[in-house]
Write an enzyme that holds these catalytic residues in place. Structure first.
Site, PDB file in Angstrom:
ATOM      1  N   LYS A  14       0.840  -1.214   0.000  1.00  0.00           N
ATOM      2  CA  LYS A  14       0.000   0.000   0.000  1.00  0.00           C
ATOM      3  C   LYS A  14       0.876   1.265   0.000  1.00  0.00           C
ATOM      4  O   LYS A  14       0.627   2.194  -0.751  1.00  0.00           O
ATOM      5  CB  LYS A  14      -0.928   0.014   1.234  1.00  0.00           C
ATOM      6  CG  LYS A  14      -1.851  -1.205   1.299  1.00  0.00           C
ATOM      7  CD  LYS A  14      -2.771  -1.178   2.493  1.00  0.00           C
ATOM      8  CE  LYS A  14      -2.085  -1.296   3.841  1.00  0.00           C
ATOM      9  NZ  LYS A  14      -1.392  -2.576   4.096  1.00  0.00           N
ATOM     10  N   ARG A  89     -10.119  -0.203   8.244  1.00  0.00           N
ATOM     11  CA  ARG A  89      -9.681  -1.560   8.586  1.00  0.00           C
ATOM     12  C   ARG A  89     -10.768  -2.339   9.314  1.00  0.00           C
ATOM     13  O   ARG A  89     -10.526  -3.476   9.720  1.00  0.00           O
ATOM     14  CB  ARG A  89      -8.469  -1.513   9.509  1.00  0.00           C
ATOM     15  CG  ARG A  89      -7.242  -1.077   8.773  1.00  0.00           C
ATOM     16  CD  ARG A  89      -6.036  -1.227   9.647  1.00  0.00           C
ATOM     17  NE  ARG A  89      -5.035  -0.358   9.109  1.00  0.00           N
ATOM     18  CZ  ARG A  89      -3.809  -0.731   8.805  1.00  0.00           C
ATOM     19  NH1 ARG A  89      -3.406  -1.952   9.020  1.00  0.00           N
ATOM     20  NH2 ARG A  89      -2.961   0.121   8.305  1.00  0.00           N
ATOM     21  N   ARG A 123      11.897  -5.101   5.155  1.00  0.00           N
ATOM     22  CA  ARG A 123      11.600  -3.697   4.827  1.00  0.00           C
ATOM     23  C   ARG A 123      12.498  -2.742   5.609  1.00  0.00           C
ATOM     24  O   ARG A 123      12.783  -2.941   6.774  1.00  0.00           O
ATOM     25  CB  ARG A 123      10.145  -3.372   5.149  1.00  0.00           C
ATOM     26  CG  ARG A 123       9.847  -1.869   5.021  1.00  0.00           C
ATOM     27  CD  ARG A 123       8.390  -1.521   5.046  1.00  0.00           C
ATOM     28  NE  ARG A 123       7.707  -2.016   6.217  1.00  0.00           N
ATOM     29  CZ  ARG A 123       6.389  -1.931   6.401  1.00  0.00           C
ATOM     30  NH1 ARG A 123       5.639  -1.386   5.459  1.00  0.00           N
ATOM     31  NH2 ARG A 123       5.827  -2.404   7.483  1.00  0.00           N
ATOM     32  N   ARG A 154      11.100  -0.826  11.002  1.00  0.00           N
ATOM     33  CA  ARG A 154       9.954  -0.530  11.873  1.00  0.00           C
ATOM     34  C   ARG A 154       9.879  -1.535  13.022  1.00  0.00           C
ATOM     35  O   ARG A 154      10.154  -2.717  12.827  1.00  0.00           O
ATOM     36  CB  ARG A 154       8.657  -0.581  11.044  1.00  0.00           C
ATOM     37  CG  ARG A 154       8.175   0.781  10.627  1.00  0.00           C
ATOM     38  CD  ARG A 154       7.041   0.743   9.659  1.00  0.00           C
ATOM     39  NE  ARG A 154       5.884  -0.043  10.070  1.00  0.00           N
ATOM     40  CZ  ARG A 154       4.754  -0.118   9.379  1.00  0.00           C
ATOM     41  NH1 ARG A 154       4.630   0.567   8.254  1.00  0.00           N
ATOM     42  NH2 ARG A 154       3.748  -0.847   9.795  1.00  0.00           N
ATOM     43  N   ARG A 165      -0.247  -9.192  13.083  1.00  0.00           N
ATOM     44  CA  ARG A 165      -0.859  -8.201  12.173  1.00  0.00           C
ATOM     45  C   ARG A 165      -1.642  -8.920  11.075  1.00  0.00           C
ATOM     46  O   ARG A 165      -2.715  -8.470  10.672  1.00  0.00           O
ATOM     47  CB  ARG A 165       0.223  -7.297  11.578  1.00  0.00           C
ATOM     48  CG  ARG A 165       0.739  -6.282  12.596  1.00  0.00           C
ATOM     49  CD  ARG A 165       2.084  -5.715  12.206  1.00  0.00           C
ATOM     50  NE  ARG A 165       2.084  -4.983  10.959  1.00  0.00           N
ATOM     51  CZ  ARG A 165       3.183  -4.708  10.260  1.00  0.00           C
ATOM     52  NH1 ARG A 165       4.368  -5.084  10.707  1.00  0.00           N
ATOM     53  NH2 ARG A 165       3.102  -4.036   9.129  1.00  0.00           N
TER      54      ARG A 165
HETATM   55  P1  AP5 Z   1       4.826  -1.477   1.900  1.00  0.00           P
HETATM   56  O1  AP5 Z   1       4.475  -0.726   0.659  1.00  0.00           O
HETATM   57  O2  AP5 Z   1       5.451  -0.718   3.014  1.00  0.00           O
HETATM   58  O3  AP5 Z   1       3.555  -2.327   2.398  1.00  0.00           O
HETATM   59  P2  AP5 Z   1       2.252  -1.850   3.131  1.00  0.00           P
HETATM   60  O4  AP5 Z   1       1.096  -2.570   2.552  1.00  0.00           O
HETATM   61  O5  AP5 Z   1       2.172  -0.351   3.166  1.00  0.00           O
HETATM   62  O6  AP5 Z   1       2.558  -2.452   4.575  1.00  0.00           O
HETATM   63  P3  AP5 Z   1       2.409  -1.851   6.019  1.00  0.00           P
HETATM   64  O7  AP5 Z   1       3.168  -2.761   6.928  1.00  0.00           O
HETATM   65  O8  AP5 Z   1       2.804  -0.393   6.075  1.00  0.00           O
HETATM   66  O9  AP5 Z   1       0.907  -1.978   6.259  1.00  0.00           O
HETATM   67  P4  AP5 Z   1       0.219  -2.052   7.602  1.00  0.00           P
HETATM   68  O10 AP5 Z   1      -1.174  -1.901   7.163  1.00  0.00           O
HETATM   69  O11 AP5 Z   1       0.528  -3.225   8.430  1.00  0.00           O
HETATM   70  O12 AP5 Z   1       0.898  -0.847   8.434  1.00  0.00           O
HETATM   71  P5  AP5 Z   1       0.405   0.637   8.764  1.00  0.00           P
HETATM   72  O13 AP5 Z   1       1.583   1.485   8.884  1.00  0.00           O
HETATM   73  O14 AP5 Z   1      -0.684   1.051   7.856  1.00  0.00           O
HETATM   74  O15 AP5 Z   1       5.808  -2.662   1.440  1.00  0.00           O
HETATM   75  C1  AP5 Z   1       6.317  -3.584   2.376  1.00  0.00           C
HETATM   76  C2  AP5 Z   1       7.629  -4.160   1.837  1.00  0.00           C
HETATM   77  O16 AP5 Z   1       7.381  -4.856   0.616  1.00  0.00           O
HETATM   78  C3  AP5 Z   1       8.710  -3.108   1.490  1.00  0.00           C
HETATM   79  O17 AP5 Z   1       9.950  -3.651   1.776  1.00  0.00           O
HETATM   80  C4  AP5 Z   1       8.553  -2.892  -0.013  1.00  0.00           C
HETATM   81  O18 AP5 Z   1       9.745  -2.498  -0.616  1.00  0.00           O
HETATM   82  C5  AP5 Z   1       8.122  -4.292  -0.469  1.00  0.00           C
HETATM   83  N1  AP5 Z   1       7.198  -4.257  -1.617  1.00  0.00           N
HETATM   84  C6  AP5 Z   1       6.046  -3.535  -1.693  1.00  0.00           C
HETATM   85  N2  AP5 Z   1       5.425  -3.774  -2.862  1.00  0.00           N
HETATM   86  C7  AP5 Z   1       6.193  -4.676  -3.536  1.00  0.00           C
HETATM   87  C8  AP5 Z   1       6.068  -5.317  -4.802  1.00  0.00           C
HETATM   88  N3  AP5 Z   1       5.020  -5.083  -5.607  1.00  0.00           N
HETATM   89  N4  AP5 Z   1       7.021  -6.198  -5.180  1.00  0.00           N
HETATM   90  C9  AP5 Z   1       8.106  -6.441  -4.359  1.00  0.00           C
HETATM   91  N5  AP5 Z   1       8.270  -5.853  -3.140  1.00  0.00           N
HETATM   92  C10 AP5 Z   1       7.322  -4.983  -2.734  1.00  0.00           C
HETATM   93  O19 AP5 Z   1      -0.254   0.404  10.219  1.00  0.00           O
HETATM   94  C11 AP5 Z   1       0.573   0.110  11.325  1.00  0.00           C
HETATM   95  C12 AP5 Z   1      -0.280  -0.031  12.586  1.00  0.00           C
HETATM   96  O20 AP5 Z   1      -0.991   1.190  12.846  1.00  0.00           O
HETATM   97  C13 AP5 Z   1      -1.361  -1.117  12.560  1.00  0.00           C
HETATM   98  O21 AP5 Z   1      -0.846  -2.392  12.880  1.00  0.00           O
HETATM   99  C14 AP5 Z   1      -2.326  -0.574  13.630  1.00  0.00           C
HETATM  100  O22 AP5 Z   1      -1.828  -0.838  14.923  1.00  0.00           O
HETATM  101  C15 AP5 Z   1      -2.280   0.927  13.398  1.00  0.00           C
HETATM  102  N6  AP5 Z   1      -3.307   1.373  12.433  1.00  0.00           N
HETATM  103  C16 AP5 Z   1      -3.080   1.868  11.191  1.00  0.00           C
HETATM  104  N7  AP5 Z   1      -4.232   2.143  10.565  1.00  0.00           N
HETATM  105  C17 AP5 Z   1      -5.218   1.813  11.439  1.00  0.00           C
HETATM  106  C18 AP5 Z   1      -6.645   1.816  11.359  1.00  0.00           C
HETATM  107  N8  AP5 Z   1      -7.293   2.242  10.247  1.00  0.00           N
HETATM  108  N9  AP5 Z   1      -7.352   1.364  12.433  1.00  0.00           N
HETATM  109  C19 AP5 Z   1      -6.721   0.937  13.552  1.00  0.00           C
HETATM  110  N10 AP5 Z   1      -5.383   0.891  13.682  1.00  0.00           N
HETATM  111  C20 AP5 Z   1      -4.629   1.319  12.632  1.00  0.00           C
END
Ligand code: AP5
Length: 208
Positions: A14, A89, A123, A154, A165
């Site tokens: 994402k 989510r 990552r 992270r 997660r």
């Molecule tokens: P990346 O693009 O960073 O993946 P992502 O989907 O953004 O993963 P996240 O871990 O950021 O998602 P998340 O939803 O768990 O975390 P968030 O910060 O939103 O890519 C990941 C890796 O893969 C990288 O190394 C990249 O280079 C590689 N990659 C990507 N695409 C690729 C491809 N096509 N091919 C090859 N490699 C690739 O949330 C964190 C925390 O915040 C949650 O756990 C929760 O506690 C809280 N939170 C956030 N939003 C909410 C909500 N709405 N409600 C409640 N709690 C929330």
């Protein structure tokens, strides 16, 4: 109007696809995870509350998150477009969003669990410009190739928290695929491919 939601499990890409979309399509990017991490860094009240949930890989309570997103989407730079990354989510968050600024496009980035775990464990993030990398694609896992900022891992990118997660995603968030399918806003995108290929597919769907 382009009101876009990126759905998908942790590590689906994402953030990576958001980087391409905001650079090329001038969208306002709202990453709830980034907002929460900034609050933790700044040691705010919100940060103190969120930190407990995030360090374990659990969701921050709905009422807190809905209030943050509602407030952010009320700003002038979100009136005609937005790119939401990591929200909604839960069904409650999705229903709230439909009340205050319903999305027109919901891209569901799907990918196998094994790929996700590998992506997240490898990552690295830039502490200066926020760019996202994977250790397999960079020569030096300490320095950002774009801005020379320091790269870091992270805290929630360790195997145990990643497993939780993914469980949380399956229990609370995966149901949103049906929620948006029913209202005909869902576009499934195979996220195991190269980011450029994924970007092109999304761009085409937005222009169709
Ligand atoms: P990346 O693009 O960073 O993946 P992502 O989907 O953004 O993963 P996240 O871990 O950021 O998602 P998340 O939803 O768990 O975390 P968030 O910060 O939103 O890519 C990941 C890796 O893969 C990288 O190394 C990249 O280079 C590689 N990659 C990507 N695409 C690729 C491809 N096509 N091919 C090859 N490699 C690739 O949330 C964190 C925390 O915040 C949650 O756990 C929760 O506690 C809280 N939170 C956030 N939003 C909410 C909500 N709405 N409600 C409640 N709690 C929330």
């Amino acid at each position: 109007m382009k009101r876009i939601v990126l759905l998908g499990p942790p590590g689906a890409g994402k953030g990576t696809i958001s980087e391409l979309l905001i650079e090329r399509l001038s969208l306002t990017h709202i990453s709830v995870g980034d907002i929460l991490r900034q609050n933790i860094k700044d040691n705010t009240e919100l940060g103190k509350i969120a930190s407990d949930y995030m360090s374990k890989g659990n969701l921050v309570p709905n009422e807190i998150i809905i209030a943050i997103v509602k407030d952010r989407l009320s700003k002038s730079d979100c009136q005609t477009q937005y790119l939401l990354d990591g929200y909604p989510r839960t069904i409650e968050q999705a229903k709230a969003l439909d009340e205050f600024a319903a999305p027109e496009y919901v891209f569901n980035l799907y990918v196998d669990k094994d790929v996700i775990v590998n992506r997240l464990i490898g990552r690295r993030m830039c502490s200066k410009c926020g760019s996202i990398y994977h250790i397999s694609k960079i020569d030096n896992d300490k320095v950002c190739p774009k801005c020379s900022g320091e790269l870091y891992q992270r805290k929630d990118d360790n195997k145990e928290v990643v497993e939780n997660r993914i469980d949380v995603y399956n229990k609370e968030t995966a149901v949103l695929v049906d929620y948006y399918k029913d209202s005909e806003r869902l576009i499934n995108v195979d996220s195991s491919r190269d980011p450029e290929v994924i970007y092109k597919e999304i761009e085409k769907a937005l222009n169709d």
